[in-house]
Design a protein around this motif. Structure first.
Motif, short mmCIF file in Angstrom:
data_model
loop_
_atom_site.label_atom_id
_atom_site.label_comp_id
_atom_site.label_asym_id
_atom_site.label_seq_id
_atom_site.Cartn_x
_atom_site.Cartn_y
_atom_site.Cartn_z
N VAL A 106 0.84 -1.20 0.00
CA VAL A 106 0.00 0.00 0.00
C VAL A 106 0.88 1.25 0.00
CG1 VAL A 106 -1.62 1.35 1.39
CG2 VAL A 106 -1.97 -1.11 1.10
N GLY A 107 1.92 1.21 0.84
CA GLY A 107 2.80 2.36 0.98
C GLY A 107 3.56 2.70 -0.29
N TYR A 108 3.83 1.68 -1.13
CA TYR A 108 4.58 1.93 -2.35
C TYR A 108 3.69 2.14 -3.57
CZ TYR A 108 9.09 0.94 -0.20
OH TYR A 108 10.23 1.00 0.56
N VAL A 109 2.62 1.32 -3.70
CA VAL A 109 1.77 1.41 -4.88
C VAL A 109 1.12 2.78 -4.98
CG1 VAL A 109 -0.37 0.58 -5.91
CG2 VAL A 109 1.34 -1.05 -5.11
N LEU A 110 0.64 3.30 -3.86
CA LEU A 110 -0.05 4.60 -3.87
C LEU A 110 0.89 5.76 -4.17
CD1 LEU A 110 -2.60 4.17 -0.94
CD2 LEU A 110 -3.03 4.09 -3.40
N ARG A 111 2.20 5.52 -4.09
CA ARG A 111 3.14 6.59 -4.42
C ARG A 111 3.06 6.97 -5.90
NH1 ARG A 111 8.50 5.27 -0.69
NH2 ARG A 111 7.32 4.35 1.02
N LEU A 112 2.67 6.00 -6.75
CA LEU A 112 2.51 6.32 -8.17
C LEU A 112 1.41 7.35 -8.35
CD1 LEU A 112 3.14 5.78 -11.15
CD2 LEU A 112 1.46 3.93 -11.08
N TYR B 136 9.43 8.87 -9.25
CA TYR B 136 9.47 8.25 -7.93
C TYR B 136 8.24 7.38 -7.71
CZ TYR B 136 13.56 10.71 -6.12
OH TYR B 136 14.85 11.13 -5.90
N GLY B 137 7.09 7.81 -8.21
CA GLY B 137 5.88 7.01 -8.06
C GLY B 137 5.98 5.68 -8.79
N ILE B 138 6.47 5.70 -10.05
CA ILE B 138 6.65 4.47 -10.83
C ILE B 138 7.63 3.54 -10.13
CG2 ILE B 138 7.59 3.55 -12.99
CD1 ILE B 138 6.53 6.16 -14.33
N PHE B 139 8.74 4.10 -9.71
CA PHE B 139 9.77 3.32 -9.02
C PHE B 139 9.18 2.64 -7.78
CE2 PHE B 139 12.58 3.57 -5.30
CZ PHE B 139 13.53 2.62 -5.65
N HIS B 140 8.46 3.41 -6.96
CA HIS B 140 7.92 2.86 -5.72
C HIS B 140 6.79 1.86 -5.97
CE1 HIS B 140 10.40 5.17 -3.08
NE2 HIS B 140 9.95 6.33 -3.51
N LEU B 141 6.04 2.03 -7.07
CA LEU B 141 4.99 1.07 -7.40
C LEU B 141 5.57 -0.33 -7.56
CD1 LEU B 141 2.19 0.12 -8.46
CD2 LEU B 141 2.92 0.90 -10.73
N PHE B 142 6.57 -0.46 -8.41
CA PHE B 142 7.16 -1.77 -8.67
C PHE B 142 7.94 -2.28 -7.46
CE2 PHE B 142 6.32 -0.31 -12.98
CZ PHE B 142 5.79 -1.45 -13.54
N PHE B 143 8.60 -1.36 -6.75
CA PHE B 143 9.33 -1.78 -5.55
C PHE B 143 8.36 -2.31 -4.51
CE2 PHE B 143 11.65 -1.03 -1.54
CZ PHE B 143 12.84 -1.67 -1.84
N GLY B 144 7.21 -1.64 -4.35
CA GLY B 144 6.23 -2.07 -3.37
C GLY B 144 5.63 -3.42 -3.69
N LEU B 145 5.31 -3.65 -4.96
CA LEU B 145 4.79 -4.96 -5.36
C LEU B 145 5.80 -6.07 -5.03
CD1 LEU B 145 3.20 -4.02 -8.81
CD2 LEU B 145 1.97 -4.82 -6.78
#
Length: 392
Positions: free
Chosen positions: A53-59, A330-339
């Motif tokens: 949740v914390g990473y996907v929503l960053r996108l 940063y949002g794209i990066f965090h989306l994939f990192f979070g998954l």
């Protein structure tokens, strides 16, 4: 114009107080969930879900921040949710409520992180991304050192009272919000983004998607601290005050390694990442070997890799994207990192239930795969010096 270092330092103090709060809480979350009768798989799942949740929503928040041109709104709302959910853990009646607050805390971090990093990148562009983010991360992790140390002292002096430990983190949360307000007032008149950045209209530079793939594999391999402290409490029978104390030491190591790797990043670029992964590769085996001495060494190496994640990884996104696209990058990066973190934490929780050493094999294997992808990033950064082996 005033020095960008002042803004970097102010935001570093915000992060110091913030990490004092939520890393202090995170340092005892594993044992706390164990007291609430949660299994290792559920601990891993909750840890992974909250990070997802914390990473996907960053996108989404990064995209909206760029489009609405209101990064500070996201920063303030995110920090408030991120910080205030931690002391509320003192009031939960069961593990389901604890899990909900874990998700809420990461949701707040998702709102504020892309905007905060984009604001920071404006200042670090003038002093060096590696150095700037390294300084910020050092202050961040100094708070992450003090918070667990404080919580360890509370548990030691107040007979393992976990609820009191969580409640005692409220003052630092409120102080962080106050310093954040001061940071905004300074930023408005003193920090501007660099003009004429190369490739401004292109969004991202070559190597960005390889970098996303590399960081995703690293996310799959990264062992959540909740499983580490659970292992220390349940399987190694460590005293309640010791896991947060060891976590505090890991955070101190994290801070110094962030400075070191930030400096190396400005000097040798993405090869600094290869060096960091190689140095810390063995930490999962140390942690889950069953030996207390290796467990301590493993936590410290875990701290070194976390410092690398938090300084160079953010620096890399800034280096591979243009200022106008940076919130989305940063949002794209965090989306994939979070998954990847969600999947990795869930799998590692299940592997831990079968045999802890299987978790170590899983983690080390994906770190090795990440190194192979990192070679592609280095190739795009230094076409004639791309080999990871060239680092040595």
């Amino acid at each position: 114009m005033a020095s960008p270092y002042i803004f970097i330092l102010l935001m570093g103090v915000v992060s110091l107080l913030s990490d004092f709060t939520y890393e202090g809480g995170r340092s005892i979350l594993g044992p706390y969930l164990a007291l609430l009768s949660v299994s290792p798989f559920v601990i891993g799942f909750l840890s992974g879900l909250s990070e997802l949740v914390g990473y996907v929503l960053r996108l989404v928040s990064g995209y909206l921040s760029d489009k609405l041109k209101s990064p500070w709104a996201f920063v303030f709302l995110g920090y408030a949710m991120n910080l205030l959910s931690v002391p509320l853990l003192a009031l939960v009646p069961n593990w389901q409520w604890a899990g909900a607050l874990m998700v809420l805390e990461r949701f707040g971090k998702a709102l504020r992180t892309p905007s905060r990093d984009a604001l920071l990148s404006q200042a670090t562009e003038r002093v060096g991304h590696g150095k700037g983010f390294g300084i910020h991360e050092f202050l961040d992790q100094f708070g992450a050192f003090l918070g667990p140390l404080f919580v360890s002292a509370v548990l030691y002096y107040f007979t393992n009272n976990y609820r009191l430990a969580f409640a005692s983190l409220l003052p630092s949360a409120l102080l962080a919000l106050l310093v954040l307000f001061l940071s905004k007032r300074y930023h408005q008149g003193n920090v501007k983004t660099a003009e004429g950045s190369k490739g401004e209209g292109k969004g991202t530079h070559p190597g960005f998607w390889y970098y996303v793939a590399f960081s995703s594999l690293l996310g799959l391999s990264f062992v959540p601290i909740t499983l580490i402290t659970y292992h220390g409490k349940v399987h190694l029978n460590l005293p309640d005050a010791l896991p947060p104390f060891l976590f505090a030491l890991a955070m101190l190591v994290d801070g110094f390694s962030a400075l070191l790797f930030g400096y190396l990043f400005d000097r040798i670029g993405f090869k600094a990442l290869a060096l960091g992964v190689v140095i810390t590769l063995i930490y999962p085996y140390f942690i889950f070997s069953g030996d207390e001495t290796l467990f301590i060494a493993g936590i410290l190496l875990w701290g070194v890799q976390l410092g690398m994640h938090e300084s160079i990884v953010r620096s890399g996104v800034a280096k591979l994207s243009t200022p106008s696209f940076r919130g989305r990058a940063y949002g794209i990066f965090h989306l994939f990192f979070g998954l990847s973190v969600f999947l990795g934490a869930s799998v590692m929780g299940r592997l831990y239930e079968i045999l802890p050493v299987l978790l170590a094999v899983f983690s080390i294997g994906f770190q090795l795969l990440a190194l192979l992808i990192l070679k592609k990033v280095i190739d795009h950064s230094h076409p004639h010096k791309g080999s990871v082996l060239h680092l040595f």
